[in-house]
Design an enzyme around this catalytic site. Sequence first.
Site, PDB file in Angstrom:
ATOM      1  N   ASP A 118     -49.706  50.239 -28.312  1.00 11.52           N
ATOM      2  CA  ASP A 118     -49.840  49.103 -27.345  1.00 11.52           C
ATOM      3  C   ASP A 118     -48.474  49.135 -26.584  1.00 11.52           C
ATOM      4  O   ASP A 118     -47.866  50.368 -26.614  1.00 11.52           O
ATOM      5  CB  ASP A 118     -49.232  47.946 -28.532  1.00 11.52           C
ATOM      6  CG  ASP A 118     -49.619  46.630 -27.695  1.00 11.52           C
ATOM      7  OD1 ASP A 118     -50.159  46.447 -26.674  1.00 11.52           O
ATOM      8  OD2 ASP A 118     -49.580  45.426 -28.475  1.00 11.52           O
ATOM      9  N   GLU A 141     -48.241  50.070 -20.788  1.00 10.54           N
ATOM     10  CA  GLU A 141     -48.332  49.879 -19.234  1.00 10.54           C
ATOM     11  C   GLU A 141     -47.551  50.723 -18.506  1.00 10.54           C
ATOM     12  O   GLU A 141     -47.796  51.355 -17.600  1.00 10.54           O
ATOM     13  CB  GLU A 141     -48.416  48.477 -18.997  1.00 10.54           C
ATOM     14  CG  GLU A 141     -49.628  47.811 -19.619  1.00 10.54           C
ATOM     15  CD  GLU A 141     -49.326  47.341 -21.080  1.00 10.54           C
ATOM     16  OE1 GLU A 141     -48.057  47.299 -21.570  1.00 10.54           O
ATOM     17  OE2 GLU A 141     -50.413  47.121 -21.733  1.00 10.54           O
ATOM     18  N   ASP A 165     -53.934  40.097 -24.911  1.00 14.76           N
ATOM     19  CA  ASP A 165     -53.653  38.829 -25.659  1.00 14.76           C
ATOM     20  C   ASP A 165     -54.189  37.905 -24.868  1.00 14.76           C
ATOM     21  O   ASP A 165     -53.852  37.158 -24.158  1.00 14.76           O
ATOM     22  CB  ASP A 165     -52.225  38.908 -25.540  1.00 14.76           C
ATOM     23  CG  ASP A 165     -51.173  39.840 -26.088  1.00 14.76           C
ATOM     24  OD1 ASP A 165     -51.874  40.514 -26.770  1.00 14.76           O
ATOM     25  OD2 ASP A 165     -50.016  40.076 -25.792  1.00 14.76           O
TER      26      ASP A 165
END
Lengths: 562, 973
Positions: B547, B550, B627
């Site tokens: 996760d 980015e 999310d």
Amino acid sequence: MKRVVAALVALEYAAQATAASRPRGVGPEFAKFYEGSNTFTCISNPKVNIPFSRVNDDYCDCPDGSDEPGTAACAHLSPLSPHTPADSAASSSVNTTAALPGFYCKNKGHIPSYVPFTNVNDGICDYELCCDGSEEWEGIVKCKDRCDEIGKEWRKHDEARQKAAGNALRKRNELVKEAARLRQQVKDRIQTLGTEIQGSELKVKDLEKELSETQRKEAGKVVSSSGGSKGGKLGQLVEIGRRRTDELRTQLTSVRGDLLASRSRLEKLEEVLSKFHEEYNPNFNDEGVKRAVKAWEDYIASYGVGSTPNSANERDLEEILKEDKENGLDWDNYSEEEEDETAVLYSFTNYLPPTLRDWVDSKLRDLRQTLIDNGILASSPSGSANESKKVTDARNRLDTAKKDLEDHRNNLKDSTEDLGKDFGPDDVFRALKGVCVETDSGEYTYELCFLEKTNQKPKKGGGHTNMGTFTRIEKIVVDEELPSNGKGLGSGERYAMKHENGQHCWNGPNRSTTVILACSEENEIWKIFEEEKCVYRMEVGTPAVCERRKSNGGDSKGKDEL
Amino acid sequence: MLHHLINDCLVTVKHENFKTCDQSGFCKRNRLYADTALKSSKWESPYHLERSTIKFNDGILTGIVNKNIINTDQKIRLPLKVAFYESGVARVTVDEEQRQKGQIELRHDAKIRKERYNEAEQWAIVGGTTVSTGAAIDKDSEKGTTKIKYGPESRFDAIIRHSPLGIEFKRDGVTQVKFNERGLLNVEHWRKKIKKKEEPKAEGEEGQTGDAAVVAESDKEAAEDESTWWEESFGGNTDTKPRGPEAVALDISFPGYEYTYGLAEHTSPLALKETRGQKEANKYDDPYRMYNADVFEYEIDSPMTLYGNIPFLQAHKKDSTVGVFWLNGAETWIDVTKSKTSANPLSLGITGETTTNTHWISESGLLDVFVFLGPTPQDVIGAYTELTGTQQLPQHFSIASHQCRWNYVTDEDVKDVDRKFDKNRIPYDVIWLDIEYTDGKKYFTWDSMTFPDPLGMQKQLDEHERKLVYIIDPHIKNEGGYNVVDELKSKDHAVKNKDGNIYEGWCWPGSSHWVDCFSPAARKWWTSLFKYSKFIGTAKNSWLWNDMNEPSVFNGPETTMPKDNIHHGGWEHRDIHNINGMTFINATYDALLARDKEEEKHNVRPFILTRSFFAGSQRLGAMWTGDNQAEWSHLEASIPMVLSMGISGFPFAGADIGGFFGNPDKELLTRWYQAGIWYPFMRAHAHIDTRRREPYLAGEPYTEIIAQAIRLRYSLLPAWYTAFHESHVTGAPIVRPNYYMFPGDEKGFGIDDQLYLGSSGLLAKPVTKADQPGTPVYLGDKEKYYDYFDFWTYQGPGDVALSSPLETIPLLMRGGHIIPRRDRPRRSSGLMKYDPLTLVVVLGESGDAEGTLYLDDGETFDYQEGAYLHRQFKHLGSTSTLMSEDLATPGKKTKEYLKTMEKVRVEKIIVVGAPAAWKGKTEVEVSEEQGGKSAAARKVPLDFHDKEEGKAAWAVVRDPAVQVGSGWKISFA
């Protein structure tokens, strides 16, 4: 449990004659359906007849699945599975409820049991239900018969459980005895209180008499002492009144100034925090920030934001702070008037705007009290200004006696109520009241004080969080697997203690805890779990809820001794 | 005020945290450039291909493009390369000579590379770049152009106009794609920063004479705004931009194409919207943005960037699809506009056609574009995935049901949830651990207080073939005595800041450093961390979740790294930002392979879920849409988002079932499961502040309805796995939108709320609105469709109405397909491995049907050596026979595998839409080949059910007992 075992064993014997021919997976109670030789009739669909060779051929023919007692072929006949018309051979209108409870494992050396059809030939040895490994007959995995060892282990555990249960029952009896003792205590207390109340009532009567006597005797003195200097005193009083009012006004002004300053600081602070709450990065896992946010959220939850001042009060305060004349109170007008001195102080409120009157009245009282408490004003005697000491003393004695009586009556009421309260079977929980147990779970220690409250205490320190205050006892149905040490809720109806109105949760309810009780040798918290936000479930063992094992089989003698 | 505050912070993205085009210097400059160019009828693009430099060798054309600097004689030399690949793909690359040769000065003494970033292909491209031997210059090129014929049977033309530079791509003589048609090509060349005097002047302005043309004036205007050339500040962070302005931009037009798709991932509808307009006109006012970012509480129907990006776009019109792939890892914006060309007024009756114009703008790097000329959607996607790789064939467990929550708080909690699923007879395969399992957010550690026995936990899961997925993020806690960060620092594997020191930012653990997976040494080191002996407490049945890649940096500009950070090789973060997330999972992928080698059972396919991705990430695992929120609107948006991932080459996609933020009510949760079983990646997930919502907690009737949905997914796993395999081989989407299925059906081009599962003919229309007892489904062709649950018959094309009370999933079977199922409910998919199959033969208009089945061990790479079975089932209406044929290419492990599948049979064949002629029939004849020989024919029972009011006739072949891995034939005649 044992009796179930015995029953099954009995059936086993009964069915032994046919056991050899009973198809795989068929339990003795269903054996009769499988006695045919050429055709098989589906158990709940007698219209459907199939050749007996189709029993256990790993293809689902019967709409109720009864033709496949020993395979997983009909496992999809379940309300949990999607349905299509072609699920079974019959059309959709017939009863498709599964006729069999599962695959029957004989478990020789242990207890026979049913394992769900979904578990048949799936490559997993389901020893918990099928210790003989017979449900994996296809050979995807080899499951050897472990019933001897599992049965032995089970019996060992069962023995331990029995023993523990025996101890637990003894403890429960002690608790019941203790409860009875406590109950007797309350009863005794009630009796005592009855006597005390009678005494107090007499005492009050006597003192009432004494007071009226005293008042009668002292009455003349009071009148004469206040008669002569009325005019002069009023003048002085007006002067004092004026000064005091000025003083009060000054005080009020300064208090109000402080109030406003504090309020604006509070607003500023709340604004800062609001902004902070709005702009902080919630992904950001800074403990300090998180704590601050949490505290702020709790704060809003309890107080709201931007404590809007009571605007009526504000306005009234403005009014009060004006000069007396503007309030219609011209001291000069009163300087020579004949009025009851004390009334003057209070009657000026008559000149205030009506909405203001009550408020000013109460504020003045409060303020006066504050000033007295802080030594700014002198206390004046209660009651009529010039009451004699003797009367006052008599009144005080009466008041004390009245209070005692009141207390006794309240105690009686409480005690009587207490006797009527639900303390569970045999009044047993009475003995646990105030007993506290705790357990560690993660970063917290959880505490239960029976019939009082539940608490969460951070191990790292910091304040306790109240998770609810005891409100009532209920019964709920649970369905949990019982661990081999017996420390668990198991299945069935259990006592549950409801705790409500704990500390408020941000964006959620007040914390509440359901404490579910099951029999155990000791009082202990087994498990604590947040079922949903701020709604907790505590699984707790206590001897208080132990019951005599009705299914204790041949052990009846020991049972009676308990 | 308070009310406002509470509500808004729950549902609204913080727009101020993310740039608009106007706040992104290079985007603003290029939009302005476009405005200037499009405003003027006299605009001429200042880029000219110098004729004398053109060379064509071995399928590659090269030349020098000169960029004329307005009002000067100065020319900027831009090397052009146009490559023609064997696959029919053309690739246009423009570089800048001065930077290429390193003849530029870096400001601030930056220690970075001078070239335009030219390594994107090392990460994104894995094949399909064999140059075409057939491509050749056409001697008939018109004057001022060079025409190359290429592609299959030389049906494609690339016509390169020299002055100004423009490229036109044709298929069968018809123009499909045009480059620089509108003159928006812009390569911001290197220039020295001129110290401003009184009047700031752009370099190139000096010495200008009076003969400035309108064009020049316009360009001057466009180019003059220097304010964003050298330095840009946003959200308190200043980007030092040591190489100055360096954007590349190009307009790409698709004449006659009204529909475009792609540019995943965005929350917009599947068909892209125009981006230069107003909301009222159903247009966006900002371009589609691609800048991988952790967008907190993202909003739907928006061109805002999200966690991952794939710069691949398809244009579609009736019976024709073309596409472009813009290979650039820097921040990129794409404007989409449409223009209507009115038809020739003299030819009455012919309506005008719509052209879609796109304008691609990247902050740095090469201009590097691939052109796909179709003509089918699959041709385009297939060619794209030949370049960037196809979807990894995942382990079988990972296409089953996943149960996640932030967080399952203890190992006991995990075991308890695991037991409860079994107790409630709801199958699931994987349970997940979010960040709280760690000791203080230090990855590769366990919180010993809450997870004292991680191996015991994994053992319990393994008992039912279940898996654990745990999270590892790229930020490494900066804390003394933590060996991972100590090694990261001492071995110099971290990303650097602009000054060349280890970059420090904030994420979950607080102060952190980031592993730089562009560095081979860092990747090698990363690999070592996953060894079972290193990360103690992890077992073979544990897999990975990556996760925050980015990367998410809480205190960074736009919640990510500063663009002037420096990666391995001296590349700025600016150049590689969008690729960063992919390099991280690539490293983890390698780590999982390496972890595995020491085991007895080696060769297992890694499973990784990633949030950030780029073109090529599909080779490594699965993605999810980040999310989302427990709102109906988010459920609704998840369908087009997942479809969009499917047509973008990364189909292993899903959204959090139930919605991450907030508490779904029971209806929403139930509908979300019913929709979620159609996500290729099916995972329920929830935020730490939400109430528990495992399906067994919902209560009746919800739990039962959810269980049915999940069991439906499980029974259809053979169809799913076959679809995954098809995707792995061809790049095809796993769930497919209407335009892909019926490229000629114009009414279906805008439809993005229903989906087809692979080639199975299953058409699902998830209910995504509250209280919806009826749901329309669009049928894209003239074919019979049957309700999955009661065989009700519908006739396409057009809308049909299905009833959809809460307990119902609108699901149809298209005539002409054969659907493989496994009907026995099990606790996990691993336990279904040897279960028999059911085939549903769905007869349509023609009476024919076909379908495929792919199976392998579901775990290892042995399938690459032939350890699989791949069957084609065919029903011929004319002869009333059903047969199974082999599609496999045998390899050295084929035999061994088929032996393990010997006992796996077809237990049931359901024929839906059975011919009336079968009425009264009670037997069919089965012949099967065994050991290469045909066994004697057998008779098995047939049970025929006649049609009744609206419902199709159906028949069941009772236990044909043919091996699923062998050839067989069943005659109904």
